[in-house]
Design a protein around this motif. Sequence first.
Motif, PDB file in Angstrom:
ATOM      1  N   MET A  71       0.850  -1.190   0.000  1.00  0.00           N
ATOM      2  CA  MET A  71       0.000   0.000   0.000  1.00  0.00           C
ATOM      3  C   MET A  71       0.881   1.234   0.000  1.00  0.00           C
ATOM      4  SD  MET A  71      -3.145   1.061   2.605  1.00  0.00           S
ATOM      5  CE  MET A  71      -3.844  -0.586   2.501  1.00  0.00           C
ATOM      6  N   GLU A  72       0.440   2.261  -0.710  1.00  0.00           N
ATOM      7  CA  GLU A  72       1.243   3.467  -0.859  1.00  0.00           C
ATOM      8  C   GLU A  72       0.395   4.701  -0.562  1.00  0.00           C
ATOM      9  OE1 GLU A  72       3.415   5.448  -4.666  1.00  0.00           O
ATOM     10  OE2 GLU A  72       4.180   3.481  -4.033  1.00  0.00           O
ATOM     11  N   VAL A  73       0.995   5.641   0.142  1.00  0.00           N
ATOM     12  CA  VAL A  73       0.372   6.940   0.400  1.00  0.00           C
ATOM     13  C   VAL A  73       1.143   7.975  -0.401  1.00  0.00           C
ATOM     14  CG1 VAL A  73      -0.252   8.670   2.122  1.00  0.00           C
ATOM     15  CG2 VAL A  73      -0.338   6.247   2.716  1.00  0.00           C
ATOM     16  N   ASP A  74       0.491   8.540  -1.412  1.00  0.00           N
ATOM     17  CA  ASP A  74       1.120   9.539  -2.275  1.00  0.00           C
ATOM     18  C   ASP A  74       0.799  10.945  -1.783  1.00  0.00           C
ATOM     19  OD1 ASP A  74       2.306   7.880  -4.403  1.00  0.00           O
ATOM     20  OD2 ASP A  74       0.239   7.337  -4.835  1.00  0.00           O
ATOM     21  N   TYR A  75       1.770  11.848  -1.939  1.00  0.00           N
ATOM     22  CA  TYR A  75       1.598  13.259  -1.604  1.00  0.00           C
ATOM     23  C   TYR A  75       1.950  14.101  -2.837  1.00  0.00           C
ATOM     24  CZ  TYR A  75       1.843  11.453   3.174  1.00  0.00           C
ATOM     25  OH  TYR A  75       1.637  10.745   4.328  1.00  0.00           O
ATOM     26  N   LEU A  76       1.374  15.266  -2.929  1.00  0.00           N
ATOM     27  CA  LEU A  76       1.683  16.167  -4.033  1.00  0.00           C
ATOM     28  C   LEU A  76       3.124  16.649  -3.888  1.00  0.00           C
ATOM     29  CD1 LEU A  76       0.686  17.720  -6.526  1.00  0.00           C
ATOM     30  CD2 LEU A  76       0.008  19.576  -4.988  1.00  0.00           C
ATOM     31  N   ASN A  77       3.952  16.266  -4.847  1.00  0.00           N
ATOM     32  CA  ASN A  77       5.378  16.615  -4.852  1.00  0.00           C
ATOM     33  C   ASN A  77       6.088  16.196  -3.566  1.00  0.00           C
ATOM     34  OD1 ASN A  77       5.219  17.904  -7.417  1.00  0.00           O
ATOM     35  ND2 ASN A  77       4.370  19.731  -6.440  1.00  0.00           N
ATOM     36  N   GLY A  78       5.588  15.121  -2.942  1.00  0.00           N
ATOM     37  CA  GLY A  78       6.242  14.599  -1.749  1.00  0.00           C
ATOM     38  C   GLY A  78       6.023  15.409  -0.487  1.00  0.00           C
ATOM     39  N   GLN A  79       5.160  16.427  -0.531  1.00  0.00           N
ATOM     40  CA  GLN A  79       4.937  17.315   0.610  1.00  0.00           C
ATOM     41  C   GLN A  79       3.939  16.672   1.563  1.00  0.00           C
ATOM     42  OE1 GLN A  79       6.282  20.194   1.665  1.00  0.00           O
ATOM     43  NE2 GLN A  79       4.925  20.110   3.430  1.00  0.00           N
ATOM     44  N   GLU A  80       4.404  16.182   2.723  1.00  0.00           N
ATOM     45  CA  GLU A  80       3.532  15.486   3.657  1.00  0.00           C
ATOM     46  C   GLU A  80       3.136  16.321   4.870  1.00  0.00           C
ATOM     47  OE1 GLU A  80       5.321  12.200   5.799  1.00  0.00           O
ATOM     48  OE2 GLU A  80       7.301  12.819   5.116  1.00  0.00           O
ATOM     49  N   ILE A  81       3.655  17.546   4.978  1.00  0.00           N
ATOM     50  CA  ILE A  81       3.247  18.450   6.055  1.00  0.00           C
ATOM     51  C   ILE A  81       2.190  19.399   5.496  1.00  0.00           C
ATOM     52  CG2 ILE A  81       3.989  20.254   7.648  1.00  0.00           C
ATOM     53  CD1 ILE A  81       6.692  18.983   7.758  1.00  0.00           C
ATOM     54  N   PRO A  82       1.072  19.564   6.170  1.00  0.00           N
ATOM     55  CA  PRO A  82       0.007  20.423   5.645  1.00  0.00           C
ATOM     56  C   PRO A  82       0.491  21.844   5.369  1.00  0.00           C
ATOM     57  CG  PRO A  82      -0.792  19.154   7.517  1.00  0.00           C
ATOM     58  CD  PRO A  82       0.686  18.932   7.448  1.00  0.00           C
ATOM     59  N   THR A  83      -0.104  22.440   4.352  1.00  0.00           N
ATOM     60  CA  THR A  83       0.175  23.842   4.021  1.00  0.00           C
ATOM     61  C   THR A  83      -0.795  24.729   4.792  1.00  0.00           C
ATOM     62  OG1 THR A  83       0.945  23.278   1.806  1.00  0.00           O
ATOM     63  CG2 THR A  83       0.223  25.547   2.163  1.00  0.00           C
ATOM     64  N   ILE A  84      -0.295  25.834   5.294  1.00  0.00           N
ATOM     65  CA  ILE A  84      -1.149  26.765   6.031  1.00  0.00           C
ATOM     66  C   ILE A  84      -0.985  28.147   5.412  1.00  0.00           C
ATOM     67  CG2 ILE A  84       0.611  27.242   7.787  1.00  0.00           C
ATOM     68  CD1 ILE A  84      -1.743  27.462   9.805  1.00  0.00           C
ATOM     69  N   ARG A  85      -2.094  28.858   5.229  1.00  0.00           N
ATOM     70  CA  ARG A  85      -2.025  30.196   4.652  1.00  0.00           C
ATOM     71  C   ARG A  85      -3.085  31.078   5.297  1.00  0.00           C
ATOM     72  NH1 ARG A  85      -4.905  29.796  -1.344  1.00  0.00           N
ATOM     73  NH2 ARG A  85      -6.979  29.302  -0.580  1.00  0.00           N
ATOM     74  N   ARG A  86      -2.726  32.345   5.469  1.00  0.00           N
ATOM     75  CA  ARG A  86      -3.669  33.318   6.019  1.00  0.00           C
ATOM     76  C   ARG A  86      -4.467  33.918   4.873  1.00  0.00           C
ATOM     77  NH1 ARG A  86      -1.873  38.457   7.102  1.00  0.00           N
ATOM     78  NH2 ARG A  86       0.225  37.593   7.240  1.00  0.00           N
ATOM     79  N   MET A  87      -5.756  34.088   5.074  1.00  0.00           N
ATOM     80  CA  MET A  87      -6.606  34.637   4.027  1.00  0.00           C
ATOM     81  C   MET A  87      -7.694  35.493   4.656  1.00  0.00           C
ATOM     82  SD  MET A  87      -9.098  31.515   2.920  1.00  0.00           S
ATOM     83  CE  MET A  87     -10.095  32.703   2.037  1.00  0.00           C
ATOM     84  N   GLU A  88      -8.442  36.174   3.819  1.00  0.00           N
ATOM     85  CA  GLU A  88      -9.530  37.038   4.302  1.00  0.00           C
ATOM     86  C   GLU A  88     -10.861  36.465   3.847  1.00  0.00           C
ATOM     87  OE1 GLU A  88     -10.710  41.748   4.466  1.00  0.00           O
ATOM     88  OE2 GLU A  88      -9.606  40.997   2.745  1.00  0.00           O
ATOM     89  N   THR A  89     -11.768  36.294   4.798  1.00  0.00           N
ATOM     90  CA  THR A  89     -13.111  35.821   4.497  1.00  0.00           C
ATOM     91  C   THR A  89     -14.096  36.961   4.719  1.00  0.00           C
ATOM     92  OG1 THR A  89     -12.544  33.581   5.198  1.00  0.00           O
ATOM     93  CG2 THR A  89     -14.878  34.125   5.074  1.00  0.00           C
ATOM     94  N   PRO A  90     -14.816  37.398   3.695  1.00  0.00           N
ATOM     95  CA  PRO A  90     -15.758  38.513   3.859  1.00  0.00           C
ATOM     96  C   PRO A  90     -16.780  38.226   4.962  1.00  0.00           C
ATOM     97  CG  PRO A  90     -15.466  37.979   1.538  1.00  0.00           C
ATOM     98  CD  PRO A  90     -14.784  36.891   2.311  1.00  0.00           C
ATOM     99  N   GLY A  91     -17.010  39.227   5.779  1.00  0.00           N
ATOM    100  CA  GLY A  91     -18.006  39.091   6.831  1.00  0.00           C
ATOM    101  C   GLY A  91     -17.493  38.426   8.086  1.00  0.00           C
ATOM    102  N   THR A  92     -16.199  38.070   8.141  1.00  0.00           N
ATOM    103  CA  THR A  92     -15.625  37.415   9.313  1.00  0.00           C
ATOM    104  C   THR A  92     -14.786  38.403  10.096  1.00  0.00           C
ATOM    105  OG1 THR A  92     -15.560  35.292   8.164  1.00  0.00           O
ATOM    106  CG2 THR A  92     -14.182  35.518  10.114  1.00  0.00           C
ATOM    107  N   LEU A  93     -15.081  38.542  11.381  1.00  0.00           N
ATOM    108  CA  LEU A  93     -14.300  39.410  12.244  1.00  0.00           C
ATOM    109  C   LEU A  93     -13.140  38.610  12.813  1.00  0.00           C
ATOM    110  CD1 LEU A  93     -17.032  41.416  14.190  1.00  0.00           C
ATOM    111  CD2 LEU A  93     -15.433  42.295  12.493  1.00  0.00           C
ATOM    112  N   GLY A  94     -12.070  38.556  12.087  1.00  0.00           N
ATOM    113  CA  GLY A  94     -10.934  37.812  12.598  1.00  0.00           C
ATOM    114  C   GLY A  94      -9.915  37.507  11.520  1.00  0.00           C
ATOM    115  N   PHE A  95      -8.774  37.014  11.963  1.00  0.00           N
ATOM    116  CA  PHE A  95      -7.742  36.520  11.068  1.00  0.00           C
ATOM    117  C   PHE A  95      -8.054  35.061  10.756  1.00  0.00           C
ATOM    118  CE2 PHE A  95      -5.690  40.005  13.297  1.00  0.00           C
ATOM    119  CZ  PHE A  95      -5.042  40.675  12.260  1.00  0.00           C
ATOM    120  N   VAL A  96      -8.122  34.704   9.476  1.00  0.00           N
ATOM    121  CA  VAL A  96      -8.556  33.373   9.045  1.00  0.00           C
ATOM    122  C   VAL A  96      -7.378  32.642   8.402  1.00  0.00           C
ATOM    123  CG1 VAL A  96     -10.193  32.091   7.620  1.00  0.00           C
ATOM    124  CG2 VAL A  96     -10.870  34.259   8.654  1.00  0.00           C
TER     125      VAL A  96
END
Length: 523
Positions: A466-491
């Motif tokens: 059995m094999e677990v494939d990752y995109l380009n071998g990246q097995e640590i989750p990616t995290i990014r900050r973004m803005e969500t309209p109508g949300t009071l906070g850092f998302v």
Amino acid sequence: MNKKQKRQQKMLRQQEIVNAAKTAGRDLTAEEQSEFDSLQREIETLTSEIEAEERQAGVAGQTPPAPTPAAPQTDPAAETQRAVTEERNRIRSITTICRDFGLEADTYIQNGSTVDAVREAALEHVRQHGAPIPAQGRATVTESAEDKFRAAAADALVMRSGMALANPADGARQMMGMTLRDLAIECLSAEGHSGLNRRSSDELYGMLQRQFYNPTAAFPAILDNAINKAYVEGHKTVAVTFDQWTKKGSLKDFKTHDNNYLAGPVGEFLEVPEGGELKHDVFGDEKLPTRKLKTYGRQFTLTRQAFINDDIDLVTRIPAKYAASARKTINKQCYQVLVGNPAIYDGTPLFSSAHMNLLAKGTGITKEAVQGMILALQNQKDQFGEAIIIRPAIIIVPSGYMFDMYTLFYSPTINTEGNTQAVNPLYRYKDSITVVEDPTINALCGGFGNVMPWWLLGAKDDTDFMEVDYLNGQEIPTIRRMETPGTLGFVWDIYLDWGVSVMDYRGAIKNPGIEVKNPINLA
């Protein structure tokens, strides 16, 4: 060009390498470090030669200069033009050198300094303010005071939440007592705002929100840094077992990869009689299963209320839990394949009589069962009918089987039917077979009181089960900050791309198992 000028050029090139890395906010690449070290060796060689020549000149005395030949007749207008051109070149060269090394060019231009003199001044400036030749012979990019503050503040947030860091940034422990409000005031003050102590936490939060897309703003960058460290720690420390018995693969895109073919075995070597001909060999191919990536993720927010309440957990522990959740999700998917026994690439259930990898009757942990599973694993044949040499390497069991497994493998002797001691044939496997116990199996089977299977797997080098494939071998989750309209906070978004694929059913044998009773008697 004399040796001193050559040495100056090489030192200037070293500084250019370091400046490029510092501007990009990174360490030197392998190629840059190799060039830097090569230049360093050449500089040291030139320095030794220059010093030797200077010592020799001091002993023997300077050689008298050769007589100067008579200057040829020149046109005064041409001579004036030549002087103007040389002056322009001098100013241009001095301006370039001073710009690259942070020096004031006007002073050198007005006092008539030569280009070589400015190079010497630039090198002296480099030696006093971040020389490119560290004592250890390795190049490092110097952090600014702001970089150090951000690193210390991020580590302080992580440690304040109770997470341990092996090498926290300098000053991080002293900042652990700072609240999110204190940190916000510190960051905004450094950016030129005043009167912040008189502002409410709500007003401060509003000011921080306006910095969301400002790449130079300190507070959002500190939060990003702290969250990154927290979720990497969570990803690293979560207790999962799937990676002990699955292979890690890599895919470059989200397409279905179905054109993987396995080349057949080479033919046996045939005797060639004297004067005879070599026999031509013919290969066969067999298609392997498809592989495909999917994207999984979650989103969380540092809300206005969390900031006002100084809720550090939303910056550290929550991201760590989401990162751990990614690994747990993969772990569950792998065990779902084992327990659910789905049809695989050939249309047949993974474990079946057709695949010769399923015991007809389930048993508990017994010597006979383990020996039978070992024989079944070692007698598998590949896609082309050839025997596979598979070493038994891993036994996967639900929670509650581990104790019997250790008794089975770590007892040198066993009791026979005649109540006499005999050699335990499984004792020799105690160091070569790893027992993996995971309560995920119990949960997928309905818990104690239900029938629970167990499995024997071959070594990863012998077969690809059995094999677990990752995109380009990246097995640590990616995290990014973004803005969500109508949300009071850092998302923040957390996501990871992976796919679980059964590659070859021959790598595992299943024992259907028996009912596992609850060993815990609770009132």
